[in-house]
Structures are given as C-alpha cells and as structure tokens.
Scaffold this motif. Structure first.
Motif, short mmCIF file in Angstrom:
data_model
loop_
_atom_site.label_atom_id
_atom_site.label_comp_id
_atom_site.label_asym_id
_atom_site.label_seq_id
_atom_site.Cartn_x
_atom_site.Cartn_y
_atom_site.Cartn_z
N CYS A 1 -22.29 -5.91 1.38
CA CYS A 1 -20.89 -5.88 0.97
C CYS A 1 -20.23 -7.25 1.05
O CYS A 1 -19.16 -7.48 0.46
CB CYS A 1 -20.11 -4.88 1.82
SG CYS A 1 -20.69 -3.17 1.60
N ASP B 1 -9.28 -5.60 0.41
CA ASP B 1 -9.71 -5.09 1.72
C ASP B 1 -10.11 -3.63 1.62
O ASP B 1 -11.06 -3.19 2.29
CB ASP B 1 -8.58 -5.24 2.74
CG ASP B 1 -8.32 -6.70 3.09
OD1 ASP B 1 -9.20 -7.54 2.80
OD2 ASP B 1 -7.24 -7.00 3.66
N LEU B 2 -9.37 -2.86 0.74
CA LEU B 2 -9.73 -1.46 0.56
C LEU B 2 -11.14 -1.33 0.00
O LEU B 2 -11.96 -0.54 0.46
CB LEU B 2 -8.73 -0.77 -0.38
CG LEU B 2 -7.40 -0.34 0.24
CD1 LEU B 2 -6.45 0.16 -0.86
CD2 LEU B 2 -7.64 0.77 1.26
N GLU B 3 -11.41 -2.12 -1.02
CA GLU B 3 -12.73 -2.06 -1.66
C GLU B 3 -13.82 -2.49 -0.67
O GLU B 3 -14.92 -1.93 -0.66
CB GLU B 3 -12.73 -2.95 -2.90
CG GLU B 3 -11.85 -2.39 -4.02
CD GLU B 3 -11.63 -3.38 -5.14
OE1 GLU B 3 -11.30 -2.94 -6.26
OE2 GLU B 3 -11.76 -4.60 -4.89
N GLN B 4 -13.50 -3.47 0.15
CA GLN B 4 -14.47 -3.93 1.14
C GLN B 4 -14.79 -2.80 2.10
O GLN B 4 -15.95 -2.55 2.42
CB GLN B 4 -13.92 -5.14 1.91
CG GLN B 4 -14.91 -5.81 2.84
CD GLN B 4 -15.96 -6.61 2.10
OE1 GLN B 4 -15.67 -7.20 1.05
NE2 GLN B 4 -17.18 -6.58 2.59
N SER B 5 -13.75 -2.06 2.52
CA SER B 5 -13.97 -0.98 3.47
C SER B 5 -14.72 0.17 2.82
O SER B 5 -15.58 0.80 3.44
CB SER B 5 -12.65 -0.50 4.07
OG SER B 5 -11.84 0.10 3.07
N TRP B 6 -14.38 0.48 1.52
CA TRP B 6 -15.09 1.57 0.84
C TRP B 6 -16.56 1.23 0.67
O TRP B 6 -17.43 2.10 0.78
CB TRP B 6 -14.44 1.84 -0.52
CG TRP B 6 -13.02 2.36 -0.39
CD1 TRP B 6 -12.47 3.00 0.66
CD2 TRP B 6 -12.02 2.25 -1.37
NE1 TRP B 6 -11.17 3.32 0.43
CE2 TRP B 6 -10.84 2.88 -0.84
CE3 TRP B 6 -11.93 1.71 -2.67
CZ2 TRP B 6 -9.64 2.95 -1.54
CZ3 TRP B 6 -10.73 1.82 -3.37
CH2 TRP B 6 -9.61 2.41 -2.81
N CYS B 7 -16.81 -0.05 0.42
CA CYS B 7 -18.22 -0.48 0.27
C CYS B 7 -18.97 -0.28 1.58
O CYS B 7 -20.08 0.24 1.62
CB CYS B 7 -18.26 -1.93 -0.17
SG CYS B 7 -19.94 -2.62 -0.29
N GLU B 8 -18.33 -0.70 2.66
CA GLU B 8 -18.99 -0.58 3.96
C GLU B 8 -19.18 0.87 4.36
O GLU B 8 -20.11 1.20 5.11
CB GLU B 8 -18.18 -1.34 5.01
CG GLU B 8 -18.21 -2.85 4.79
CD GLU B 8 -17.24 -3.59 5.70
OE1 GLU B 8 -16.52 -2.91 6.45
OE2 GLU B 8 -17.22 -4.84 5.66
N MET B 9 -18.29 1.75 3.82
CA MET B 9 -18.43 3.18 4.09
C MET B 9 -19.52 3.81 3.22
O MET B 9 -19.94 4.94 3.47
CB MET B 9 -17.10 3.89 3.86
CG MET B 9 -16.02 3.50 4.86
SD MET B 9 -14.37 4.08 4.32
CE MET B 9 -14.63 5.84 4.29
N ARG C 1 -19.21 4.59 -0.05
CA ARG C 1 -18.65 5.62 -0.92
C ARG C 1 -19.26 5.51 -2.32
O ARG C 1 -19.74 4.45 -2.72
CB ARG C 1 -17.13 5.47 -0.99
CG ARG C 1 -16.46 5.63 0.36
CD ARG C 1 -14.96 5.63 0.25
NE ARG C 1 -14.47 6.91 -0.30
CZ ARG C 1 -13.18 7.25 -0.31
NH1 ARG C 1 -12.27 6.40 0.18
NH2 ARG C 1 -12.80 8.39 -0.82
N GLY D 1 -6.74 5.96 -1.25
CA GLY D 1 -8.10 6.32 -0.88
C GLY D 1 -8.50 7.68 -1.36
O GLY D 1 -9.68 8.03 -1.35
#
Length: 607
Positions: free
Chosen positions: A268, A276-284, A286, A351
């Motif tokens: 990621c 930041d949202l996309e970074q977190s979704w990637c790490e999750m 999704r 989200g």
C-alpha cells in the motif's frame, strides 16, 4: 849358600821376566781384578733404574688418589682417606712396591673461601733387602701429590637434550639417553661434598615443561596462528602473522542463480495520490484494493446535507463516492479510481458502500506496478584451506612449527611452554608479565614424556632423580634450553634460588642440530626419509647464538658438549671458548662430564 841364594834369585828373576814376556794369561787376571767394580756399577745402575720406576709409579698413583679424593662426593675426611688409599693401591703392584711403602696419608686444608687442598703423602724406603747392593737404607723418599680445588659458591644449570634421537643405540647395548643419565648423575656427584654448589636440571626438546605452581602466574594464552582466524586479528603476535598467512590458501568462485518470481504482495505504500481514506482501505484489504485478486469496490468518500424542493421541499444528502477497480493488465497490477457525486434521501457515512451509479466522470490510476520478475543473483563463494591445524600433541613425523601447539584449552594445560615472542625468546633475564609480549606462551605438550625442569637446589639425591626421570621426547630447540638455563641462573621468576655473588655456570649437552622452534620446522621428507634443511636450521642457530651471547654478557660461563651429531662449530661459538667446548663419542660421556666438573671446580694438580 850365598851362591845357592843367588841362584834362586836369578831363577825367580828369570821366571818373572818370562812371565812379563808371556801375554797368554794377562786377560784372565785383569778380568778378575776388574770384575768387582764393574759388577758394582751394573748393580747400582739396575738399582737406580728400579728406584726411578718405583718413584714414578708411586707418584702417578698418589696423583690419582689425591684427584679422586678432591673429585669425590664423599662427605667425611675418613671416607675420602679410604677412597684415596683404594685408588692408590689400585694403581701400584702391591707385591713388588707394597713392601717399600712405610706410610701413606691424605691431608685436607682450606675451605671457608680459601681454596681447598688435598695432599696425599707417601713415604718410601728402599733397604738392602730390596737391592742388589747390600747397603742398609739405600734410598728413602717422600712423595706428595697436591690437588687444589676452588672453594666458592657455584650455581650450575645443566641444560640437557631430551630429543627423540637420544633413544638411539648406535650399535651399543644402551641408548644415548641411558649414558647421559649416568654421566649427568656422575657430574652431580662431583659437587656433592663441597656444600656450596646449587644445581638446576633443564631437560629440553623443542619445548620445556615447568611445574604448574611455578609457571601459572607467568604464562598466558596466545592466539594460535593455525586456527581458523583472520590473520589481521590483533591477538596474533606480529611474528606469528606470517605463519597464519602462509597457512591459509583461499579460493574464490562465483555462481549465477536465477530465482523464480516471488508471488505478488500488495504494498500500500506504493499508492500514488491516495487519500488517507484510500490508504486505510488498502491496508484493510477492501475490495478494489486487494490485489492480486481482481475486484471492485465503491465507497462513500464524503456526505453533504441539503434541501431538495420540487412540489414540496425535503431534506436530502449529496454523496461523494469513488469506485476502485483492481485488475491485472498486461502483466501489471493496477488500481483505477472513478469518482462521482449523487443525491440521496438516505443518510450515509464515509466508508459506506456507495449508492451512486458511477460513470467515468473522473478517472485515475492510483496503483500501477509490474508483476514480480525472476531474480538473477551472482553468489561469490570463498573457501579457505588450512595446511596445518592446531594440535593438542605432535606425532614424531609431523612437520609443523611449534606455534601449532599454542594452547586454547586451559583446563588441559600441563605446564609446557614454547619460545616466547620475538626478542624475549633469547633471554631469561626479563621478568615475564601476564598479558604482555614477555609472557610465556602456554602450549600443549608435543609428547607426554618430556621431563620437568628442576630449579636450583642442593638436594643432590632429588637432582639425580630428576635426571633419572628423563626420556627421549621430540625435536631439538637448543635456544629454549639456553633461555631456561638463563632463567634458572637469573633472579627473575618463575625459577628462583640464584645467589647474587655466586659463580654462574651453564653446561649444555646435545646430540643433534636445531630442527624446530616456534616459527620454523627445519625438517622435510624426501624419498621417504626425513632430512634437515640446513638453511632453516641455521636460522634457529642464530637464535641459539643470540641467547648464548646474552647469557655470557650476564657473566654466565658456558660449557658445551657435543655427543656425535651436533654442530660443533655452533656449540664452540656458544661456549666461552675452545677450552669450554667438548666433543664426545659414545662411551665417553661419563669421563667428559667428570672432566667438565673438575674444570668447573678448578681441580688441578699443583705439586
């Protein structure tokens, strides 16, 4: 009557004249007349010749008796008198000369710093019963043999070769070592009666062995240059670095290895322009971000509240949303983003899954990475071969300098040492300091037969036992013998006992050439035979001569004794001079050692 008398006279005169004229009987008469003085002269000559012969025989016997008393190890005058008489009688014909001896006696004077004198006196009387000429008490003589010995404190180091060649028989019934033991013990006996001599026994081969209580505080562990070590290691003594380098042969080869591509793993951190949202979704992980799987996910990225009026007004929401599509296209892993806005009467949170029907209003690629490829790696392999490895002992034919014996296992230490580091290896007058260049290096014993060093002492029985314990052991390093001879005769520990005002003497006995020290093994094998490289042996000789020079510079008298095969020229240079250098053949060691002992004691005939 007168005429008759005259006639008679005339007849006598005539007869006399005839006798004078007739020579036929003169020789017999003259012989008879001269026989007495001639026979007397012959008898006198015979008697005088016999007298001189008897006197010479008695003088030699008296000399032998006095020398025997002076050289003996007997502790009382009575015992020395008995020995002198025994030696005297053994050197004369008791039947012929014995009756002529009226008295014989040994007198001793001196001591306490004054030279000792041993005077053996013989009174002779040659009476007419022993001569041809019948004259009573024809000849009397008083014969004195005077032997003088110095009375001084002596500290002597016996430096004795215990190398393997001492087991040779040389076509005799006993070994060289057996003869050496007898000779060295006889040497010790020469000094047993004077009470002012101390002797040390230094057995050596290529090492020496010292009692642990004496050596432990002055010896330390030194890095073995034949171990698998980096030769630049500062723990390796500078003089040992060359050994280390020469012992290691390094070979290098390279190999190219092709490795299959590793499975793709989503990173990621490689997203481009991501929020930041996309970074977190990637790490999750999704959908839409979970490469390498192909997937799509649409999510609310923002919500705005508002009023919507048509026939009537109601509250609604403006939703911002993005759709993410993860795909693998032409060997590349990509994530595409499509964004749009839509209105809804329902409330959504950031989200949440998007309610919008997204189109290609806004399009972008936020992840674009190639698929992993096979890797090509060049591997360099370095291999080091070791010609010599550290040893806990050394076989008879094993060729390696003694540095290979440097011990790393102190639990098994038995007291053997090899040469100290350079400059300290040729002296015994520098006190060894732990963890320094001057310390003695602890080493494994090449064999388990080398006898232990015995420091200066006056217990001559123990000294003779120490000599008796000697056995042929390993190779020859005369230098270390000389260094430890100095150690015994110096005030520096570990050996102690030397007296400050004593006369210091070293006696070095060897039967062969230098063959091995810490840095050199002069032997090599050719056609199955072990030979000596003379140039390498000469390098060790230089060390020996340097040690001898230091010893002589410290006032030590050096006697050398070559049994058969040693380098006589080198030993002569080591000694204090021609009169101090001896060579002996088999069967001559005892008398040679005794001669050295008498010279040290300065025993000599003075009259």
């Amino acid at each position: 009557m007168l005429s008759s008398v005259c006639g008679s006279m005339t007849m006598l005169l005539s007869l006399a004249l005839r006798l004078l004229r007739d020579r036929r009987g003169n020789f017999a008469m003259m012989t008879a007349v001269l026989a007495v003085p001639v026979l007397f002269s012959v008898a006198a000559a015979i008697d005088m010749t016999r007298l001189m012969s008897v006197k010479e025989t008695v003088r030699h016997a008296a000399d032998a008796a006095a020398l025997a008393a002076a050289s003996s190890n007997l502790t009382t005058e009575t015992e020395r008198q008995q020995l002198a008489d025994k030696i005297f009688h053994a050197n004369i014909d008791l039947q012929k000369v014995g009756p002529l001896i009226k008295a014989n006696n040994l007198e001793e004077t001196g001591g306490g710093g004054i030279p000792r004198q041993y005077v053996y006196t013989v009174d002779l009387s040659l009476s007419d019963s022993a001569t041809l000429i019948p004259i009573d008490n024809f000849w009397n003589a008083n014969i004195e043999a005077v032997v003088q010995a110095a009375d001084e404190q002596l500290d002597i180091a016996l430096v004795l070769d215990n190398s393997g060649s001492m087991r040779e028989y040389d076509a005799r019934t006993t070994t060289r070592m057996s003869e050496l033991i007898t000779a060295a013990q006889s040497f010790i006996d020469v000094f047993a009666s004077d009470g002012s001599t101390q002797i040390a026994v230094i057995p050596f081969d290529s090492q020496v062995k010292v009692d642990l209580p004496a050596i432990s505080a002055f010896a330390g562990v030194q890095q073995n240059p034949y171990a698998e070590v980096d030769c630049s290691d500062p723990d390796i003594a500078p003089a040992d670095v060359e050994l280390c380098t020469a012992n290691q042969t390094t070979t290098t080869d390279t190999t190219t290895v092709v490795t299959d591509a590793k499975p793709f793993s989503m990173n990621c951190g490689l997203l481009v322009g991501a929020t930041d949202l996309e970074q977190s979704w990637c790490e999750m992980g999704r959908p839409g971000f979970n490469l390498p799987a192909s997937s799509t996910g649409a999510y609310v990225t923002g919500v705005k509240r508002g009023r919507f009026c048509f026939i009537f007004c109601i509250v609604g929401y403006g939703v911002e949303a993005s759709q993410y599509t993860a795909t693998v296209v032409d060997g590349r892993y990509k994530i595409a983003r499509r964004s749009e806005e839509c209105a809804t009467y329902f409330r959504y949170e950031v989200g949440d899954a998007s309610p919008c029907a997204l189109h290609d209003d806004t399009f972008g690629i936020i992840f674009n990475q190639p698929a992993p490829e096979p890797t090509t790696e060049t591997i360099t392999n370095t291999t080091t071969a070791y010609s010599i490895t550290p040893g806990t002992a050394k076989a008879e034919g094993e060729i390696a300098p003694n540095a290979s014996l440097l011990s790393q296992d102190m639990d098994a230490y038995e007291g053997c040492v090899i040469d100290r580091r350079t400059d300290y290896d040729v002296t015994g007058f520098v006190v060894p300091q732990p963890d320094s260049e001057s310390e003695y290096p602890k080493a494994n014993c090449a064999t388990n037969t080398l006898a232990t060093v015995t420091g200066l002492g006056t217990d001559f029985a123990s000294l003779k036992n120490a000599v008796g314990a000697m056995q042929p052991s390993h190779n020859t390093n005369i230098t270390i013998g000389v260094a430890w001879g100095m150690e015994a005769l110096s005030a520096a520990p570990p050996l102690t006992g030397v007296r400050p005002n004593s006369r210091k003497v070293m006696v070095i006995m060897t039967d062969g050439e230098n063959t091995q020290n810490r840095w050199i093994d002069a032997r090599y094998v050719s056609n199955g035979r072990t030979l000596i490289d003379q140039s390498k042996s000469a390098e060790i000789d230089e060390k020996t001569l340097a040690a001898c020079a230091i010893a002589k510079g410290q006032g030590i008298e050096i006697y050398t004794l070559n049994l058969l095969d040693a380098d006589s020229a080198m030993l002569a240079s080591c000694s204090n001079g021609e009169d101090y250098s001896y060579t002996a053949d088999r069967g001559e060691l005892i008398k040679t050692f005794e001669a050295i002992g008498r010279k040290i004691k300065r025993i000599h005939l003075t009259g």
